[in-house]
Design an enzyme around this catalytic site. Structure first.
Site, PDB file in Angstrom:
ATOM      1  N   LYS A 183       0.896  -1.178   0.000  1.00 35.67           N
ATOM      2  CA  LYS A 183       0.000   0.000   0.000  1.00 35.67           C
ATOM      3  C   LYS A 183       0.927   1.217   0.000  1.00 35.67           C
ATOM      4  O   LYS A 183       1.378   1.663   1.049  1.00 35.67           O
ATOM      5  CB  LYS A 183      -0.880  -0.032   1.248  1.00 35.67           C
ATOM      6  CG  LYS A 183      -2.208   0.713   1.148  1.00 35.67           C
ATOM      7  CD  LYS A 183      -2.145   2.151   0.698  1.00 35.67           C
ATOM      8  CE  LYS A 183      -1.750   3.117   1.783  1.00 35.67           C
ATOM      9  NZ  LYS A 183      -1.528   4.502   1.277  1.00 35.67           N
ATOM     10  N   GLU A 186      -0.404   7.481  -1.371  1.00 34.45           N
ATOM     11  CA  GLU A 186      -1.374   7.891  -2.386  1.00 34.45           C
ATOM     12  C   GLU A 186      -0.931   9.169  -3.100  1.00 34.45           C
ATOM     13  O   GLU A 186      -1.520   9.561  -4.102  1.00 34.45           O
ATOM     14  CB  GLU A 186      -2.761   8.080  -1.748  1.00 34.45           C
ATOM     15  CG  GLU A 186      -2.880   9.226  -0.751  1.00 34.45           C
ATOM     16  CD  GLU A 186      -2.347   8.919   0.651  1.00 34.45           C
ATOM     17  OE1 GLU A 186      -1.520   8.007   0.802  1.00 34.45           O
ATOM     18  OE2 GLU A 186      -2.756   9.626   1.604  1.00 34.45           O
ATOM     19  N   CYS A 291      13.741  11.339   5.958  1.00 36.42           N
ATOM     20  CA  CYS A 291      13.703  11.035   7.396  1.00 36.42           C
ATOM     21  C   CYS A 291      15.105  11.068   7.985  1.00 36.42           C
ATOM     22  O   CYS A 291      15.271  11.081   9.187  1.00 36.42           O
ATOM     23  CB  CYS A 291      13.077   9.677   7.627  1.00 36.42           C
ATOM     24  SG  CYS A 291      14.101   8.362   7.003  1.00 36.42           S
ATOM     25  N   GLU A 389       8.766  17.698  13.798  1.00 38.43           N
ATOM     26  CA  GLU A 389       9.457  17.298  12.574  1.00 38.43           C
ATOM     27  C   GLU A 389       8.907  18.192  11.466  1.00 38.43           C
ATOM     28  O   GLU A 389       7.728  18.093  11.114  1.00 38.43           O
ATOM     29  CB  GLU A 389       9.156  15.826  12.245  1.00 38.43           C
ATOM     30  CG  GLU A 389       9.830  15.393  10.973  1.00 38.43           C
ATOM     31  CD  GLU A 389       9.487  13.977  10.540  1.00 38.43           C
ATOM     32  OE1 GLU A 389       8.343  13.536  10.732  1.00 38.43           O
ATOM     33  OE2 GLU A 389      10.387  13.299  10.005  1.00 38.43           O
TER      34      GLU A 389
HETATM   35  P1  NAD Z   1       2.322   9.415   6.624  1.00 35.45           P
HETATM   36  O1  NAD Z   1       2.462   8.834   7.973  1.00 35.45           O
HETATM   37  O2  NAD Z   1       1.362  10.522   6.417  1.00 35.45           O
HETATM   38  O3  NAD Z   1       1.888   8.265   5.575  1.00 35.45           O
HETATM   39  C1  NAD Z   1       2.552   7.028   5.522  1.00 35.45           C
HETATM   40  C2  NAD Z   1       1.557   5.973   5.055  1.00 35.45           C
HETATM   41  O4  NAD Z   1       0.486   5.891   5.997  1.00 35.45           O
HETATM   42  C3  NAD Z   1       0.938   6.294   3.697  1.00 35.45           C
HETATM   43  O5  NAD Z   1       0.850   5.113   2.946  1.00 35.45           O
HETATM   44  C4  NAD Z   1      -0.437   6.835   4.062  1.00 35.45           C
HETATM   45  O6  NAD Z   1      -1.418   6.557   3.091  1.00 35.45           O
HETATM   46  C5  NAD Z   1      -0.769   6.117   5.357  1.00 35.45           C
HETATM   47  N1  NAD Z   1      -1.608   6.916   6.254  1.00 35.45           N
HETATM   48  C6  NAD Z   1      -1.645   8.270   6.350  1.00 35.45           C
HETATM   49  N2  NAD Z   1      -2.534   8.647   7.281  1.00 35.45           N
HETATM   50  C7  NAD Z   1      -3.073   7.522   7.799  1.00 35.45           C
HETATM   51  C8  NAD Z   1      -4.035   7.257   8.811  1.00 35.45           C
HETATM   52  N3  NAD Z   1      -4.632   8.243   9.486  1.00 35.45           N
HETATM   53  N4  NAD Z   1      -4.339   5.974   9.094  1.00 35.45           N
HETATM   54  C9  NAD Z   1      -3.730   4.975   8.439  1.00 35.45           C
HETATM   55  N5  NAD Z   1      -2.821   5.166   7.455  1.00 35.45           N
HETATM   56  C10 NAD Z   1      -2.478   6.419   7.146  1.00 35.45           C
HETATM   57  O7  NAD Z   1       3.792   9.819   6.149  1.00 35.45           O
HETATM   58  P2  NAD Z   1       4.206  10.621   4.833  1.00 35.45           P
HETATM   59  O8  NAD Z   1       3.797  12.034   4.991  1.00 35.45           O
HETATM   60  O9  NAD Z   1       3.804   9.871   3.616  1.00 35.45           O
HETATM   61  O10 NAD Z   1       5.797  10.495   4.933  1.00 35.45           O
HETATM   62  C11 NAD Z   1       6.583  11.360   5.683  1.00 35.45           C
HETATM   63  C12 NAD Z   1       6.875  10.785   7.047  1.00 35.45           C
HETATM   64  O11 NAD Z   1       7.516   9.521   6.914  1.00 35.45           O
HETATM   65  C13 NAD Z   1       7.849  11.624   7.865  1.00 35.45           C
HETATM   66  O12 NAD Z   1       7.399  11.662   9.191  1.00 35.45           O
HETATM   67  C14 NAD Z   1       9.167  10.881   7.749  1.00 35.45           C
HETATM   68  O13 NAD Z   1      10.076  11.086   8.798  1.00 35.45           O
HETATM   69  C15 NAD Z   1       8.674   9.485   7.743  1.00 35.45           C
HETATM   70  N6  NAD Z   1       9.678   8.584   7.172  1.00 35.45           N
HETATM   71  C16 NAD Z   1      10.366   7.794   8.040  1.00 35.45           C
HETATM   72  C17 NAD Z   1      11.351   6.954   7.543  1.00 35.45           C
HETATM   73  C18 NAD Z   1      12.123   6.091   8.480  1.00 35.45           C
HETATM   74  O14 NAD Z   1      12.824   5.242   7.979  1.00 35.45           O
HETATM   75  N7  NAD Z   1      12.023   6.234   9.778  1.00 35.45           N
HETATM   76  C19 NAD Z   1      11.622   6.917   6.167  1.00 35.45           C
HETATM   77  C20 NAD Z   1      10.890   7.733   5.316  1.00 35.45           C
HETATM   78  C21 NAD Z   1       9.904   8.560   5.830  1.00 35.45           C
END
Ligand code: NAD
Length: 504
Positions: A183, A186, A291, A389
């Site tokens: 997944k 989006e 990240c 962040e």
């Molecule tokens: P996000 O948490 O908004 O989304 C990640 C995934 O979760 C997506 O597939 C999204 O569709 C889903 N999602 C979003 N809201 C949701 C909800 N309420 N319930 C269930 N699923 C949900 O993250 P993002 O904005 O896509 O990515 C950026 C974030 O990812 C930053 O916080 C970054 O630090 C983190 N990140 C961490 C790493 C790591 O290795 N620690 C690597 C890359 C990115």
């Protein structure tokens, strides 16, 4: 939850990929995909219903029995083929990344190359699946361990690495003999469909790799699904915590990587020009949407003035523009809302007592979701710019007098993803590596992303679960152990013995 939209006529449609073919969504719910460099909508993506997620899981479940018996030699051969195809066609997928994410093409190619390294690691799957054997633990008895795949496993990934982070998951998962449901984000989902097509071309059987798009509805369906054995998640900390708690409460194995606030300590003895180059590269590369980006410099003692001056001098030279323009070094942010949120930290900084030394809102391109790099001074704990962040091109500087104050800041921070120290003193660097509460540590290296044969993961609120991704821990995550005790006795020696089995 992402807002869903009416389908405008003629837009490119991004569908699910189930059982080896593209599968149009039936929910009527879709999300917009933008070109962040122009700000215009370029496509739309289907949002899955729980029934569609179930179809993908059933396809993966049906493919599992045949996939898990494919020999290690054949799996390795297949991974070499995947590696070759990915290598040959990396520019194609890099262009997709730039078009939907906005990162500059050279950075997108870098992302693909780092992901490719995980695929290369998985070419060694026969060696990685080797186990242990103890002969003659008791008379005529041998004991050995084996590792077996879990079954259907799922990955949920963020927008900022639309090709590499899925590779961290699907490559070891499939190599270990599991079947996979992805997944992806989006916001930039096309790279996952490109990957599905490439895996099919390489010879991965239908159903081994599936993609469902969507928002919370699809994620919840994955977390609730009884036929999914394990979930890997990468994204923000609140969602990581939710995914970990929900998945594990349903009996699934889960690794959920969250957000970060990576500090870079610069000691007075550091080479200031080198530290400034590193800070600018690590804070503003990929518009700070990494990240492992450095978002906070901790300048110790008299390092502060020359370091800030050196960073300030470098910022005007950063070329911000469309990622497809070979002259650009930094692209736009992912969405308008995210750009505005990042800009709000610069707007609010003076009210919180920080100084805006460089304001990235000035001179930013009007079309698209652009900001230029910003630099804030005197950023302190308690300020939003310090606590949150930001995930954009805003670098904060905190001034402290001693190394002890600097490391306390890092260790008191709720996140523990990456951190770095810049110094010429080997003894202090070693003490830092010993003391620091973070999963990935750089010594004169600002973005210490581990190579593919180590594992990637943070501490504290940057990782929920006890297994890091890819590398040896990735193999452990996607397999479970079994220990066999075996003997081949002469039936003539057999007798009833109700005692507890002993080896002596
Ligand atoms: P996000 O948490 O908004 O989304 C990640 C995934 O979760 C997506 O597939 C999204 O569709 C889903 N999602 C979003 N809201 C949701 C909800 N309420 N319930 C269930 N699923 C949900 O993250 P993002 O904005 O896509 O990515 C950026 C974030 O990812 C930053 O916080 C970054 O630090 C983190 N990140 C961490 C790493 C790591 O290795 N620690 C690597 C890359 C990115």
């Amino acid at each position: 939850m992402t807002e869903t939209i009416e389908a405008p006529v003629g837009l490119k449609q991004v569908n699910h990929w189930i059982g080896g073919r593209p599968t149009a969504g039936t929910s009527g719910r879709k999300g917009p995909i933008y070109n962040p460099a122009t700000g215009r909508q370029a496509a739309e993506v289907d949002f899955a219903t729980p029934e569609e997620v179930d179809r993908a899981v059933q396809a993966a479940k049906a493919a599992f029995p045949a996939w898990r018996v494919v020999s290690l030699a054949k799996r390795a051969e297949l991974f070499f083929r995947i590696r070759e195809l990915l290598h040959e066609r990396r520019e194609e997928v890099a262009r997709i990344l730039t078009a939907e994410h906005g990162k500059v093409l050279s950075d997108a190619l870098g992302e693909v190359t780092r992901g490719l390294e995980v695929v290369e690691f998985c070419c060694g799957i026969p060696t990685l699946m080797k186990s242990e054997y103890s002969e003659q633990v008791s008379s005529g008895i041998d004991v050995y361990s084996i590792r077996q795949p879990l079954g259907v496993v799922a990955g949920i990934t963020p927008f900022n690495f639309p090709a590499m982070v899925p590779m961290w998951m699907w490559a070891p998962a499939i190599a270990c003999g599991n079947t996979f449901v992805l997944k992806p984000s989006e916001k930039d989902p096309s790279a996952s469909i490109w990957t599905a097509e490439l895996l099919k071309e390489a010879g991965v059987p239908d159903g081994v790799f599936n993609v469902v798009h969507g928002d919370k509805v699809a994620v919840d369906a994955v977390l609730e699904h009884p036929d999914i054995a394990a979930v890997s998640f990468v994204g923000s900390t609140p969602i990581a915590r939710y995914v970990y708690e929900t998945a594990t409460s349903r009996g699934k194995r889960c690794q959920a990587l969250g957000g970060a606030k990576n500090h870079m300590i610069v000691l007075p003895d550091a080479d200031i020009d080198m530290a400034a180059d590193a800070a600018v590269s690590a804070a503003y590369g990929s518009a700070g949407e990494r990240c492992m980006a450095i978002s906070q410099v901790v300048a110790v003692g008299h390092a502060a003035e020359p370091l800030i001056e050196a960073i300030k001098q470098r910022i005007p030279k950063v070329k911000v523009g469309d990622g497809l323009d070979p002259g650009s070094e930094m692209g736009p942010l992912i969405t308008e809302a995210h750009r505005d949120r990042v800009a709000s930290y610069v707007e609010n900084a003076p009210g919180e007592g920080a100084k805006v030394l460089v304001d990235g809102r000035e001179g930013a391109l009007a079309d698209g979701f652009f900001l230029r790099p910003s630099l804030l001074d005197d950023v302190k704990p308690g300020m939003r710019a310090y606590e949150d962040e930001i995930f954009g091109p805003v670098l904060g500087v905190t001034r402290v007098d001693t190394y002890d104050e600097a490391i306390k800041l890092v260790n008191d921070n709720p996140y523990g993803n990456g951190t770095a120290i810049f110094t010429r003193d080997g003894g202090v660097a070693r003490q830092f590596q010993f003391d620091v509460q973070a999963g990935m540590v750089g010594i004169n290296v600002p973005v210490p992303v581990p190579v593919a044969y180590y594992s990637f993961g943070g501490w504290k609120a940057s990782l929920f679960g006890d297994r890091h991704v890819y590398g040896p821990e990735g193999i452990e995550f996607y397999t479970r152990g079994k220990v066999v005790t075996s003997r081949w006795p002469d039936p003539a020696t057999s007798k009833v013995d109700l005692g507890f089995p002993q080896t002596r």
